[in-house]
Motif scaffolding. Sequence first.
Motif, PDB file in Angstrom:
ATOM      1  N   ILE A 170     -61.871 -19.885  -0.764  1.00  0.00           N
ATOM      2  CA  ILE A 170     -62.390 -20.237   0.562  1.00  0.00           C
ATOM      3  C   ILE A 170     -61.466 -19.694   1.654  1.00  0.00           C
ATOM      4  CG2 ILE A 170     -62.821 -22.153   2.151  1.00  0.00           C
ATOM      5  CD1 ILE A 170     -63.818 -23.757  -0.278  1.00  0.00           C
ATOM      6  N   LEU A 171     -60.160 -19.853   1.471  1.00  0.00           N
ATOM      7  CA  LEU A 171     -59.194 -19.341   2.443  1.00  0.00           C
ATOM      8  C   LEU A 171     -59.292 -17.817   2.555  1.00  0.00           C
ATOM      9  CD1 LEU A 171     -56.057 -21.535   1.633  1.00  0.00           C
ATOM     10  CD2 LEU A 171     -57.402 -21.567   3.741  1.00  0.00           C
ATOM     11  N   PHE A 172     -59.496 -17.145   1.419  1.00  0.00           N
ATOM     12  CA  PHE A 172     -59.630 -15.691   1.436  1.00  0.00           C
ATOM     13  C   PHE A 172     -60.912 -15.282   2.162  1.00  0.00           C
ATOM     14  CE2 PHE A 172     -61.022 -11.636  -0.501  1.00  0.00           C
ATOM     15  CZ  PHE A 172     -59.946 -10.852  -0.109  1.00  0.00           C
ATOM     16  N   ALA A 173     -61.978 -16.016   1.949  1.00  0.00           N
ATOM     17  CA  ALA A 173     -63.245 -15.722   2.629  1.00  0.00           C
ATOM     18  C   ALA A 173     -63.101 -15.895   4.140  1.00  0.00           C
ATOM     19  CB  ALA A 173     -64.348 -16.632   2.093  1.00  0.00           C
ATOM     20  N   ILE A 174     -62.392 -16.944   4.565  1.00  0.00           N
ATOM     21  CA  ILE A 174     -62.154 -17.162   6.001  1.00  0.00           C
ATOM     22  C   ILE A 174     -61.326 -16.020   6.581  1.00  0.00           C
ATOM     23  CG2 ILE A 174     -61.013 -18.660   7.685  1.00  0.00           C
ATOM     24  CD1 ILE A 174     -61.675 -21.026   5.829  1.00  0.00           C
ATOM     25  N   PHE A 175     -60.307 -15.591   5.832  1.00  0.00           N
ATOM     26  CA  PHE A 175     -59.460 -14.477   6.269  1.00  0.00           C
ATOM     27  C   PHE A 175     -60.284 -13.206   6.447  1.00  0.00           C
ATOM     28  CE2 PHE A 175     -57.178 -10.709   4.603  1.00  0.00           C
ATOM     29  CZ  PHE A 175     -56.308 -10.494   5.667  1.00  0.00           C
ATOM     30  N   CYS A 176     -61.157 -12.910   5.496  1.00  0.00           N
ATOM     31  CA  CYS A 176     -62.010 -11.719   5.578  1.00  0.00           C
ATOM     32  C   CYS A 176     -62.935 -11.800   6.787  1.00  0.00           C
ATOM     33  CB  CYS A 176     -62.832 -11.559   4.303  1.00  0.00           C
ATOM     34  SG  CYS A 176     -61.854 -11.164   2.839  1.00  0.00           S
ATOM     35  N   TYR A 177     -63.516 -12.969   6.990  1.00  0.00           N
ATOM     36  CA  TYR A 177     -64.431 -13.154   8.124  1.00  0.00           C
ATOM     37  C   TYR A 177     -63.712 -12.946   9.454  1.00  0.00           C
ATOM     38  CZ  TYR A 177     -67.128 -15.512  11.734  1.00  0.00           C
ATOM     39  OH  TYR A 177     -67.780 -15.804  12.908  1.00  0.00           O
ATOM     40  N   MET A 178     -62.529 -13.537   9.591  1.00  0.00           N
ATOM     41  CA  MET A 178     -61.775 -13.419  10.836  1.00  0.00           C
ATOM     42  C   MET A 178     -61.336 -11.974  11.085  1.00  0.00           C
ATOM     43  SD  MET A 178     -59.457 -16.914  10.763  1.00  0.00           S
ATOM     44  CE  MET A 178     -58.859 -16.728  12.445  1.00  0.00           C
ATOM     45  N   SER A 179     -61.074 -11.245  10.017  1.00  0.00           N
ATOM     46  CA  SER A 179     -60.650  -9.848  10.147  1.00  0.00           C
ATOM     47  C   SER A 179     -61.795  -8.949  10.600  1.00  0.00           C
ATOM     48  CB  SER A 179     -60.092  -9.334   8.813  1.00  0.00           C
ATOM     49  OG  SER A 179     -58.986 -10.076   8.384  1.00  0.00           O
ATOM     50  N   LEU A 180     -63.005  -9.249  10.131  1.00  0.00           N
ATOM     51  CA  LEU A 180     -64.131  -8.336  10.328  1.00  0.00           C
ATOM     52  C   LEU A 180     -65.138  -8.788  11.378  1.00  0.00           C
ATOM     53  CD1 LEU A 180     -64.881  -7.612   6.545  1.00  0.00           C
ATOM     54  CD2 LEU A 180     -63.515  -6.209   8.102  1.00  0.00           C
TER      55      LEU A 180
END
Length: 394
Positions: free
Chosen positions: A324-334
């Motif tokens: 979940i944390l990785f998914a949030i990181f990807c979303y915030m990056s893109l």
Amino acid sequence: MLIDLKKSTLLPAIILFILFVNTAITFSAVSSFQMVSYACLGIEILSLILIINLYFRNNEVTWYDGVIILFFLSIIGSTFINSTSVKDAFYKSTESLLLMMMFRYYRQNCKMVITVAFIALSFAIYLNFAYMLMNPTWLVETEKEVSGYLLGGNYNQMGGRMLCAIVTGIVCVRYSKLWLINLIPLTIISVTSVSLVSSTTSLACIILFIVLACIPSSALKVLASVCISIFVLIFQVFVVFSGKGVENNPVIVYIVQDVFEKDLTFTNRTSMWDASLRAFSDSPLIGWGYVDTDWYVTRMESSAVGPHNFLLQVLINGGVVLLILFAIFCYMSLKDIRKNMSNELSTIVFGIVIMSLMMTMEVYPYFYVIYMFMLVYYYNDYSKQNIKVKEGLS
């Protein structure tokens, strides 16, 4: 007289060079280089202590950085709880957190960060190629063990680092066409290296990236990114997360064996995926933390080390929480890419998509995955710096 580290270039450049070289090269692959590895690690830890002081004292922390910090704190916490490889979890987290803080603290000088990264990665790739030529054990070692490879310590690890270097080089060319003097031979040596060791996935993906990167059409790159992303999602759901179950699916059997004429087990990867899913199911919430070779051999498959799939690696390291944390990181990056889309940015995004395709079959360090996403997140900063440089020269 105190040095203003915010304006200083030499010290952060040295830190970044050592950081990227140490994460790219596995010095432990050569016994005589062991002390170099320890020295680099010591410098990284001291550098992190220094930058933490500057980072928090100047209130540099953002929500984006907070997600990355939570990501690695989750891995370290899970490692402590499960009594797995605490030392390695700390070391690997140190590398990525140092990268994150350096990017943030020197965001007004992203040009320095990116150019040093390109120089360091280039150095590592050239050194690896020279070492391969001087120690051609990879020609006779059918198992393709560690010896003979400095870049990541394994032939499967070379491609991810090379892709990062090529993407970084493309960004540097925007600052000066002179970087082509390094980018062109670096690309040739990268393709040659993965060809020599028969790393088929890396070779095909790097060539695909190079071909599309040369096409001056951001729309085509976006279309390719969307199509490959959909393929990766379908492959993850219906193939990777099926584990050995893929062998019982007649449609997949037909596509893989009859259409693509490939090994149905993807060189025993289905067994590793199946074993990874079983390990994850034993600790689905927080995973097992950072685990070492002995853990993999004991709990999974002895034929190879690791799940050979990035998402499964995330689930093993930190379970659903880490995913979940990785998914949030990807979303915030893109999330803002549509506002800033350009030919250069579409190339970087395509590089991330190609890396995700490569990581369906292999696991690359979190350091390089985070680095690639940061190239997108900080694009506004260094693209504006690029404009200022051009205006100053005109």
